[in-house]
Design a protein around this motif. Structure first.
Motif, PDB file in Angstrom:
ATOM      1  N   GLN A 181     -20.026  10.768 -38.681  1.00 33.52           N
ATOM      2  CA  GLN A 181     -19.781  10.429 -37.335  1.00 33.52           C
ATOM      3  C   GLN A 181     -20.720  11.532 -36.631  1.00 33.52           C
ATOM      4  O   GLN A 181     -20.611  11.602 -35.354  1.00 33.52           O
ATOM      5  CB  GLN A 181     -18.482  10.826 -36.955  1.00 33.52           C
ATOM      6  CG  GLN A 181     -17.293   9.889 -37.495  1.00 33.52           C
ATOM      7  CD  GLN A 181     -17.191   8.519 -36.921  1.00 33.52           C
ATOM      8  OE1 GLN A 181     -18.108   8.053 -35.991  1.00 33.52           O
ATOM      9  NE2 GLN A 181     -16.038   7.789 -37.114  1.00 33.52           N
ATOM     10  N   GLU A 269     -12.415  13.084 -28.053  1.00 33.62           N
ATOM     11  CA  GLU A 269     -13.741  13.086 -27.292  1.00 33.62           C
ATOM     12  C   GLU A 269     -14.221  14.517 -27.635  1.00 33.62           C
ATOM     13  O   GLU A 269     -15.457  14.464 -27.710  1.00 33.62           O
ATOM     14  CB  GLU A 269     -13.267  12.778 -26.006  1.00 33.62           C
ATOM     15  CG  GLU A 269     -12.903  11.439 -25.446  1.00 33.62           C
ATOM     16  CD  GLU A 269     -11.391  11.250 -25.594  1.00 33.62           C
ATOM     17  OE1 GLU A 269     -10.852  11.945 -26.272  1.00 33.62           O
ATOM     18  OE2 GLU A 269     -11.235   9.866 -25.452  1.00 33.62           O
ATOM     19  N   SER A 272     -12.741  15.961 -33.262  1.00 33.64           N
ATOM     20  CA  SER A 272     -12.122  15.174 -34.159  1.00 33.64           C
ATOM     21  C   SER A 272     -11.476  15.546 -35.220  1.00 33.64           C
ATOM     22  O   SER A 272     -11.260  16.789 -35.510  1.00 33.64           O
ATOM     23  CB  SER A 272     -13.384  14.366 -35.024  1.00 33.64           C
ATOM     24  OG  SER A 272     -13.806  13.384 -34.047  1.00 33.64           O
ATOM     25  N   ARG A 329      -7.404   6.684 -34.867  1.00 31.79           N
ATOM     26  CA  ARG A 329      -8.233   6.891 -33.651  1.00 31.79           C
ATOM     27  C   ARG A 329      -8.520   8.663 -33.204  1.00 31.79           C
ATOM     28  O   ARG A 329      -8.870   8.976 -31.977  1.00 31.79           O
ATOM     29  CB  ARG A 329      -7.631   6.312 -32.274  1.00 31.79           C
ATOM     30  CG  ARG A 329      -7.831   4.974 -32.491  1.00 31.79           C
ATOM     31  CD  ARG A 329      -7.661   4.327 -30.940  1.00 31.79           C
ATOM     32  NE  ARG A 329      -6.197   3.583 -31.049  1.00 31.79           N
ATOM     33  CZ  ARG A 329      -5.544   3.656 -30.000  1.00 31.79           C
ATOM     34  NH1 ARG A 329      -5.809   4.307 -28.937  1.00 31.79           N
ATOM     35  NH2 ARG A 329      -4.130   3.179 -30.032  1.00 31.79           N
ATOM     36  N   THR A 331     -10.682  10.345 -34.744  1.00 31.85           N
ATOM     37  CA  THR A 331     -12.113  10.749 -35.097  1.00 31.85           C
ATOM     38  C   THR A 331     -12.722   9.734 -34.219  1.00 31.85           C
ATOM     39  O   THR A 331     -12.638   8.621 -34.064  1.00 31.85           O
ATOM     40  CB  THR A 331     -12.194  10.503 -36.444  1.00 31.85           C
ATOM     41  OG1 THR A 331     -11.826   9.443 -37.008  1.00 31.85           O
ATOM     42  CG2 THR A 331     -11.473  11.668 -37.491  1.00 31.85           C
ATOM     43  N   ALA A 332     -13.966  10.507 -33.858  1.00 35.98           N
ATOM     44  CA  ALA A 332     -15.078   9.568 -33.072  1.00 35.98           C
ATOM     45  C   ALA A 332     -16.320  10.341 -33.290  1.00 35.98           C
ATOM     46  O   ALA A 332     -16.516  11.328 -33.769  1.00 35.98           O
ATOM     47  CB  ALA A 332     -14.741   9.427 -31.706  1.00 35.98           C
TER      48      ALA A 332
END
Lengths: 335, 335
Positions: A181, A269, A272, A329, A331-332
């Motif tokens: 990521q 945001e 993570s 959700r 982690t991004a």
DNA sequence: GATGAATTTGTTAGCGCTCACAATGGTGTC
DNA sequence: GACACCATTGTGAGCGCTAACAAATTCATC
């Protein structure tokens, strides 16, 4: 159904009813090959009619086996250990064994010796140890209870078999996911380092980072509890030194999320978060937690497989269960 | 220390060493009063020197008691049942009993009979049942295992003793707290109504509301899981019919909080939430959860007290543990 | 049909302990 | 010193089962 007033029927009663000797009845219930079909049927009918059940104590006395597995555990109310216990119990009962438990309130050599003594008093046939503490293994090897021992969460060594989830690999999966990521600064809230799992996860984290040429200097240590995750989370929220945190278990993750939420740090945001365990609630954290799933029931089953092998053939072995990354959700991709 | 190659020492060996008869040794280990001090000391020395331990099977065979308590449970990986089990285990071991477990994967009459049969095969001295299902109690009364039975989470009846936390009172505490804060529309996410606790909590909720002249029409039913709390939470967030929700357990509360968070419903500003159980994580939910604490270890201890009474005197009784309201940040005065 | 082998069944002993009862020794009373 | 009485210790049996061996039965082979 059973005649509650009279004494329970015994081998002799069945034998009389079936018109054979008690030894023949014994052969039938032990599935001895050399019994004629007609005799076997007659005996089985008598057993059913009388509601006969074999007396375990008498059998144990002569066979010197109790058909009982002792499970020694600590933190048995925690998700992982509790489910491992259930896995062992199921597999054991299926294999015709009774399961006796001894829970350790405090993990000390004394308490461990005590529990082992307790099991030996009961003359268990084998001991399964669900105590993820390094110390415990040492205590066990020292004590050498004289019956097969299977350790959960450790690789076998010497006379002790081991069944474990590949913790290091789980940690690597988690960190690899974060690296994919785009994260470079990946911290780790480790469990206590004298716990086998705690150390292995930290090692996996470190290994994965180094393999990617990243720094592994952001290491903190909690005590597995949500509280410790919260405390460390407060510090992290103030420092803002990492863009991703790999946490040693889901409970500490919960505390971390709580601290971040209070401090206005947004997940995923701003940061993570990846946990470890995948307990049933983890999908309902705020936000739902990306985590590493361990199949504890499978682990318990493998445990019993090892125990049965040790019991039957005296074999010592190690078995490893693969972990699995569950992406949710928390982690991004790095903005 | 122990000579591992030779067979274990038995009563006779100790007797020989101490220069007494086997029966005298038996008297010493059973704390029989009529043994002279000097003899007792001599025997105790011999026991220590040989590392003698009494053979449980032989003793069981003649006394017809196994010193084993069977614990029958389901949902044993959940916080409440798991801790009850630990409480029972500790109390049992302290009282010199072994603890054998049988976990129910599915709660059916068949599975229950099976487990009881399993325990009887082991000739347990008593059975503790941690199965909070109404059905289970009926199955137990029907089956009448012939040994003392203590049910956890139910009041005793007939030949069955009961140890329970006062669920109804816990629910009343929760609702009273919400009413004090000025709430009039107080909903309830209940557990399954065929579970004793689920029904009792719903009843307490209803009773408290009616006593205050408030409506008890906002009743929903979940399945104890965070997932079901989440689903119901989504509906509630859309409806906005209540200003406070009393939830049947902490896990469903977690799901509810998650759903509210997603829908932009603020807790406690828009809606107050009270859970039930006070599991260790509940203080770290977002926001920290006001909930009703149950002292499961105490419950387990009481269980064993009842069991010992039943074993010694054949007495059947019921004991009730008081719940306690823990106020955190998920509840606030109505704006 | 006699012989030996294999299969099926029965007999005996004993696992280690506790229970019921018997035997021993010491103390007090007359 | 004889007797009863109590405290202490010993003896024998048996709990219900399996292991080892012995006996009885069946079967195959010559």
């Amino acid at each position: 159904m059973a005649n509650s007033s009279a004494r329970l029927p015994r081998l002799e009663d069945v034998a009389e009813r079936a018109g054979v000797s008690h030894q023949t009845v014994s052969r039938v219930i032990n599935n001895h090959p050399n019994v004629s079909k007609s005799t076997r049927e007659r005996v089985e009918a008598a057993i059913a009619e009388l509601g006969y059940r074999r007396n375990t104590a008498a059998r144990s006395l002569v066979t010197r086996r109790s058909q009982t597995i002792g499970v020694l555990g600590s933190e048995l109310s925690q998700y992982g250990p509790a489910n491992t216990l259930l896995g062992v119990e199921q597999a054991a009962r299926d294999a015709g064994y009774f399961v006796s438990i001894a829970a350790l309130r405090t993990v000390s050599r004394e308490a461990i010796f005590d529990a082992i003594q307790h099991f030996l008093d009961q003359s268990v046939d084998g001991i399964v140890v669900i105590v993820p503490h390094v110390e415990t293994l040492l205590a066990l090897e020292e004590q050498a209870p004289g019956v097969p021992v299977v350790a959960v969460g450790a690789s076998g060594s010497g006379s002790v078999s081991g069944a474990m989830v590949d913790q290091k690999r789980g940690a690597e999966l988690a960190v690899a996911h974060l690296i994919e990521q785009g994260h470079h600064r990946i911290g780790h809230i480790a469990g206590p380092q004298d716990w086998i799992d705690g150390a292995a996860r930290a090692e996996g984290w470190s290994t994965a980072l180094r393999a990617a040429g990243l720094a592994d200097d952001l290491l903190m240590e909690g005590d597995w509890s949500a509280g410790s995750g919260y405390e460390i989370g407060r510090e992290l929220a103030a420092e803002r030194s990492a863009t991703a945190i790999f946490v040693g278990n889901d409970q500490m993750s919960l505390g971390l999320l709580r601290a971040f939420n209070e401090a206005g740090v947004r997940v995923p945001e701003d940061v993570s978060v990846v946990g470890f365990d995948d307990q049933p609630e983890s999908g309902y954290f705020t936000p739902p937690l990306t985590t590493v799933r361990q199949d504890f029931e499978e682990l318990g089953r493998r445990c019993m497989d090892l125990m049965l092998a040790a019991l039957a053939k005296g074999e010592t072995a190690t078995t490893v269960v693969e972990p699995e990354l569950v992406i949710r959700r928390s982690t991004a991709a790095l903005a």
